[in-house]
Design an enzyme around this catalytic site. Sequence first.
Site, PDB file in Angstrom:
ATOM      1  N   HIS A  19       0.837  -1.206   0.000  1.00  0.00           N
ATOM      2  CA  HIS A  19       0.000   0.000   0.000  1.00  0.00           C
ATOM      3  C   HIS A  19       0.873   1.258   0.000  1.00  0.00           C
ATOM      4  CE1 HIS A  19      -3.644   2.357   1.092  1.00  0.00           C
ATOM      5  NE2 HIS A  19      -2.759   3.123   1.743  1.00  0.00           N
ATOM      6  N   GLU A  20       1.847   1.298   0.908  1.00  0.00           N
ATOM      7  CA  GLU A  20       2.720   2.467   0.994  1.00  0.00           C
ATOM      8  C   GLU A  20       3.673   2.547  -0.195  1.00  0.00           C
ATOM      9  OE1 GLU A  20       2.262   4.831   3.081  1.00  0.00           O
ATOM     10  OE2 GLU A  20       0.705   3.756   4.192  1.00  0.00           O
ATOM     11  N   HIS A  23       1.947   4.560  -2.740  1.00  0.00           N
ATOM     12  CA  HIS A  23       2.061   5.994  -2.443  1.00  0.00           C
ATOM     13  C   HIS A  23       3.451   6.509  -2.807  1.00  0.00           C
ATOM     14  CE1 HIS A  23      -1.806   6.327  -0.623  1.00  0.00           C
ATOM     15  NE2 HIS A  23      -1.528   5.617   0.463  1.00  0.00           N
TER      16      HIS A  23
END
Length: 332
Positions: A19-20, A23
């Site tokens: 997920h990160e 980003h």
Amino acid sequence: MLSTIVAFILLLGVLMFFHELGHYLAARRSGIEVEEFGVWGFPPRLVKLFTYDGTIFSINAIPLGAFVRMKGEDAADMSPGSFNAASAGARAFTLIAGPAMNLLLAVLFSVAGMMSGVPADVARPQVDAVPPGGVAAQVGVEPGDILLRAAGEPVYVAAATGDFLRLAELGEGDATGPSSGVEVIRKGTRITLAEAQDVTPQALLAETSYTPVLTTQITFVVEETPAAAAGLLPGDMVYAVNGERVTPERTLSDLVQEHLGETVTLTVLRGDEWMQVDVLARENPPPGQGAMGVGISGVVRLVSLPLGEAIWEGVAQITTYIYSVLALPVML
């Protein structure tokens, strides 16, 4: 209990890392500076792994995920390279990239699962016609043959569509058989066509017309019923009723329902033995017993889907799951 906690922490860490990562990659692509990428855990920092292009990669003390710290995440910082100084589109792209990475990861896991093995209803192909001059004719395949093995590989097709299926895991009886040639059941007898060498299942199926058979097996027999009296056993595979083949279009239930009140003759395969079994199809059986007193199911094997089909099925599975989640509030 401890193993469950550890497994949860590891799974959460993997999900949060990707997920990160979404980003991080989107931020860098949009010109937003990333000051730190905590690949595991939340601060305080335990280990500084390395610095790459101005970003510190670290391992942290609280093992409940991961994080990305971008420059200027507070609204006051509008300096170049900060999150708030980026365009609205860049900020939206950066924020969406995290969930999008999780979605991609879910699709990849689903596709990998489809390729490694998924339960499927299978059948054996029974040849209806053999074109002259083709590979099947050259190796001696005849109409009526039930294909079992080719080039050492079990021959199974999807019960519903007839498409070739490759087993991901060999079941009972699948591991035995010749390592070369084509093995068939011909008039109730297993034979190996000696002249066949490296003919693959796909090559045989591609040029013959066939019908999926042996699609139905008996799972249990109720005591003191016609099936029990006839000697049917769990594991028996029903090939035909009164000489008519059981197929996906003409199921065992369909054929038996046409002869209620009569004694029907089942053609059954038990191991390697073909049997003719006469069974009364009752008109008014007790609830839950069925006309003959048996439970039936499809023949299920763990199959490995090819890449293209695995991608299609994997995406379809995730799409269905997302739809179910979104529709849940409406259903409540």
